[in-house]
Every structure is written in C-alpha cells, then in structure tokens.
Design a protein around this motif. Sequence first.
Motif, PDB file in Angstrom:
ATOM      1  N   LEU A  24      30.835  33.696  48.154  1.00  9.15           N
ATOM      2  CA  LEU A  24      30.673  32.260  48.745  1.00  9.15           C
ATOM      3  C   LEU A  24      31.756  31.093  48.349  1.00  9.15           C
ATOM      4  N   ALA A  25      32.287  31.209  47.262  1.00  6.02           N
ATOM      5  CA  ALA A  25      33.150  30.208  46.977  1.00  6.02           C
ATOM      6  C   ALA A  25      34.450  30.435  47.750  1.00  6.02           C
ATOM      7  N   ALA A  26      34.789  31.782  47.570  1.00  6.48           N
ATOM      8  CA  ALA A  26      36.134  32.253  48.350  1.00  6.48           C
ATOM      9  C   ALA A  26      36.081  31.790  49.798  1.00  6.48           C
ATOM     10  N   LEU A  27      34.823  32.013  50.559  1.00  8.11           N
ATOM     11  CA  LEU A  27      34.768  31.666  51.764  1.00  8.11           C
ATOM     12  C   LEU A  27      35.027  30.120  51.974  1.00  8.11           C
ATOM     13  N   PRO A  68      34.208  43.802  60.737  1.00  7.26           N
ATOM     14  CA  PRO A  68      33.284  42.927  59.704  1.00  7.26           C
ATOM     15  C   PRO A  68      33.347  41.426  59.917  1.00  7.26           C
ATOM     16  N   HIS A  69      32.389  40.802  59.962  1.00  7.85           N
ATOM     17  CA  HIS A  69      32.601  39.416  60.138  1.00  7.85           C
ATOM     18  C   HIS A  69      33.109  38.835  58.509  1.00  7.85           C
ATOM     19  N   ARG A  70      33.791  37.743  58.540  1.00  8.32           N
ATOM     20  CA  ARG A  70      34.488  37.145  57.231  1.00  8.32           C
ATOM     21  C   ARG A  70      33.553  37.207  56.168  1.00  8.32           C
ATOM     22  N   ILE A  71      32.352  36.954  56.297  1.00  6.48           N
ATOM     23  CA  ILE A  71      31.338  36.915  55.288  1.00  6.48           C
ATOM     24  C   ILE A  71      30.969  38.218  54.514  1.00  6.48           C
ATOM     25  N   GLN A  72      31.009  39.234  55.609  1.00  2.00           N
ATOM     26  CA  GLN A  72      30.803  40.498  55.268  1.00  2.00           C
ATOM     27  C   GLN A  72      32.031  40.972  54.394  1.00  2.00           C
ATOM     28  N   GLU A  73      33.280  40.756  54.662  1.00  2.00           N
ATOM     29  CA  GLU A  73      34.535  41.201  54.051  1.00  2.00           C
ATOM     30  C   GLU A  73      34.487  40.385  52.606  1.00  2.00           C
ATOM     31  N   ALA A  74      34.163  39.297  52.653  1.00  2.00           N
ATOM     32  CA  ALA A  74      34.079  38.419  51.208  1.00  2.00           C
ATOM     33  C   ALA A  74      33.181  39.465  50.409  1.00  2.00           C
ATOM     34  N   PRO A 121      31.090  23.769  56.480  1.00  2.00           N
ATOM     35  CA  PRO A 121      32.076  25.073  56.158  1.00  2.00           C
ATOM     36  C   PRO A 121      32.897  25.003  54.778  1.00  2.00           C
ATOM     37  N   CYS A 122      32.626  23.894  54.094  1.00  2.00           N
ATOM     38  CA  CYS A 122      33.038  23.924  52.526  1.00  2.00           C
ATOM     39  C   CYS A 122      31.968  23.567  51.656  1.00  2.00           C
ATOM     40  N   PRO A 123      30.765  24.435  51.591  1.00  2.00           N
ATOM     41  CA  PRO A 123      29.701  23.891  50.616  1.00  2.00           C
ATOM     42  C   PRO A 123      30.072  23.908  49.115  1.00  2.00           C
ATOM     43  N   SER A 124      29.649  22.981  48.536  1.00  2.00           N
ATOM     44  CA  SER A 124      29.863  22.608  47.179  1.00  2.00           C
ATOM     45  C   SER A 124      29.178  23.629  46.486  1.00  2.00           C
ATOM     46  N   ALA A 125      29.185  23.882  44.927  1.00  2.00           N
ATOM     47  CA  ALA A 125      28.689  24.612  44.184  1.00  2.00           C
ATOM     48  C   ALA A 125      27.237  24.280  44.105  1.00  2.00           C
ATOM     49  N   ALA A 126      26.740  22.865  44.296  1.00  2.00           N
ATOM     50  CA  ALA A 126      25.267  22.952  44.429  1.00  2.00           C
ATOM     51  C   ALA A 126      24.826  23.458  45.614  1.00  2.00           C
ATOM     52  N   GLU A 127      25.467  23.272  46.843  1.00  2.00           N
ATOM     53  CA  GLU A 127      24.702  23.692  47.944  1.00  2.00           C
ATOM     54  C   GLU A 127      24.824  25.403  48.043  1.00  2.00           C
ATOM     55  N   ARG A 128      25.848  25.773  47.316  1.00  2.00           N
ATOM     56  CA  ARG A 128      25.736  27.299  47.151  1.00  2.00           C
ATOM     57  C   ARG A 128      24.514  27.797  46.146  1.00  2.00           C
ATOM     58  N   ALA A 129      24.410  27.115  45.215  1.00  2.00           N
ATOM     59  CA  ALA A 129      23.290  27.508  44.398  1.00  2.00           C
ATOM     60  C   ALA A 129      22.110  27.016  44.956  1.00  2.00           C
ATOM     61  N   GLY A 155      36.804  28.422  49.942  1.00  2.00           N
ATOM     62  CA  GLY A 155      38.078  27.799  49.422  1.00  2.00           C
ATOM     63  C   GLY A 155      37.823  26.853  48.089  1.00  2.00           C
ATOM     64  N   ALA A 156      36.456  27.218  47.419  1.00  2.00           N
ATOM     65  CA  ALA A 156      36.001  26.535  46.386  1.00  2.00           C
ATOM     66  C   ALA A 156      36.266  27.264  44.970  1.00  2.00           C
ATOM     67  N   GLU A 157      36.070  26.969  44.012  1.00  2.00           N
ATOM     68  CA  GLU A 157      36.048  27.625  42.650  1.00  2.00           C
ATOM     69  C   GLU A 157      34.513  28.348  42.311  1.00  2.00           C
ATOM     70  N   PRO A 158      34.404  29.297  41.952  1.00  2.00           N
ATOM     71  CA  PRO A 158      33.119  29.958  41.623  1.00  2.00           C
ATOM     72  C   PRO A 158      32.557  28.788  40.636  1.00  2.00           C
ATOM     73  N   ARG A 159      31.097  28.899  40.505  1.00  2.00           N
ATOM     74  CA  ARG A 159      30.235  28.046  39.454  1.00  2.00           C
ATOM     75  C   ARG A 159      30.589  28.469  37.969  1.00  2.00           C
ATOM     76  N   GLY A 160      31.170  29.486  37.672  1.00  2.00           N
ATOM     77  CA  GLY A 160      31.277  29.841  36.250  1.00  2.00           C
ATOM     78  C   GLY A 160      30.181  30.816  35.869  1.00  2.00           C
ATOM     79  N   GLU A 161      29.727  30.618  34.701  1.00  2.00           N
ATOM     80  CA  GLU A 161      28.485  31.158  34.113  1.00  2.00           C
ATOM     81  C   GLU A 161      27.165  30.910  34.617  1.00  2.00           C
TER      82      GLU A 161
END
Length: 156
Positions: free
Chosen positions: A144-147, A82-88, A116-124, A149-155
């Motif tokens: 997505l955050a783990a991929l 699996p690709h690292r995205i699939q693993e995540a 490579p390091c999308p912000s919370a806004a870019e992930r949203a 290296g960021a923190e999840p957006r929370g609620e």
Amino acid sequence: MRVTVNGAPTRSTVPVRLLLSDFLRDVLGLTGTHVGCGQGPCGSCTVLADGDTVRSCLMLAVQADGMEIETIEGVAAADGTPHRIQEAFREHHALQCGFCTPGIVMATVGLLRRTPCPSAAERAELMEGHLCRCTGYRNIDEALAALSGAEPRGEH
C-alpha cells in the motif's frame, strides 16, 4: 433486478433474502469474492457498490438494484494484465493463502480512488476492516505504501 457487474449489465430475478455475495458467487459465478465470516468483520467479501466499499455478505442482492458493482474479477485489464495494485501485492509478497486478498484489493481500489496518496493512518484504517490469518499485514502495508509513494508504517 438490474445491476451492472464489472461493466456488464445483468438482469436477474432473485429471492428477496439472497445476499449480494451469494448472487455474485452462485448466480454469476464470480467466486473471487470470498465469504469468510458471513458477518462483516473479516472483510473478505468486500466489493465496490457505486464506488463505495461494501461487505457483500451484509447486503441483500436486491439492494444492489440499479447499482454498479465491481468485484476482484474486474480489477485486472481485459487481456489479463494485472492491475497495479495486484502487481504491488505480488512484488511485496503481500499475500500468502490469498483468501483475504480479494477483499483487501477491492478496499484498496476504493481507497486509492478517493485518496491517491493515503497516509499511514489511512492505510491502517483500511486494514482495520480486514483479517489476514496468515499475518501478512506488514507486507500488505508495504504494498500500500509503495502504491502511494509513501514509507511503510514500520513495526506492526
């Protein structure tokens, strides 16, 4: 038409009104590209066309002439690793029924290539174009955050 799909050159004669999603699924047998709504908003049919995310249910197959198309079948390594995205996604339980997952994974491949390091806004923003009927958004954002290296957006 000539198209390269997941690295394999393909030549095919197709009806002018055949959708790219139908070409991938019915002609090439690549059924990992799902068709949910047939109108674009669900994002399940997302593939990469020359590196850009596209809704394959909105694109005619003939429009892909000369392009390089990437589908979910081309994401894992040739040996099936699996690709690292699939693993995540697996590690963060970011899928339930899995219907939306191929489209989200393909959109994530495109996003991480550009950013490579999308912000919370870019992930949203990525998730705004995808419907998960199993309400897996929190876990998807965690993956997505783990991929990146960021923190999840929370609620959510």
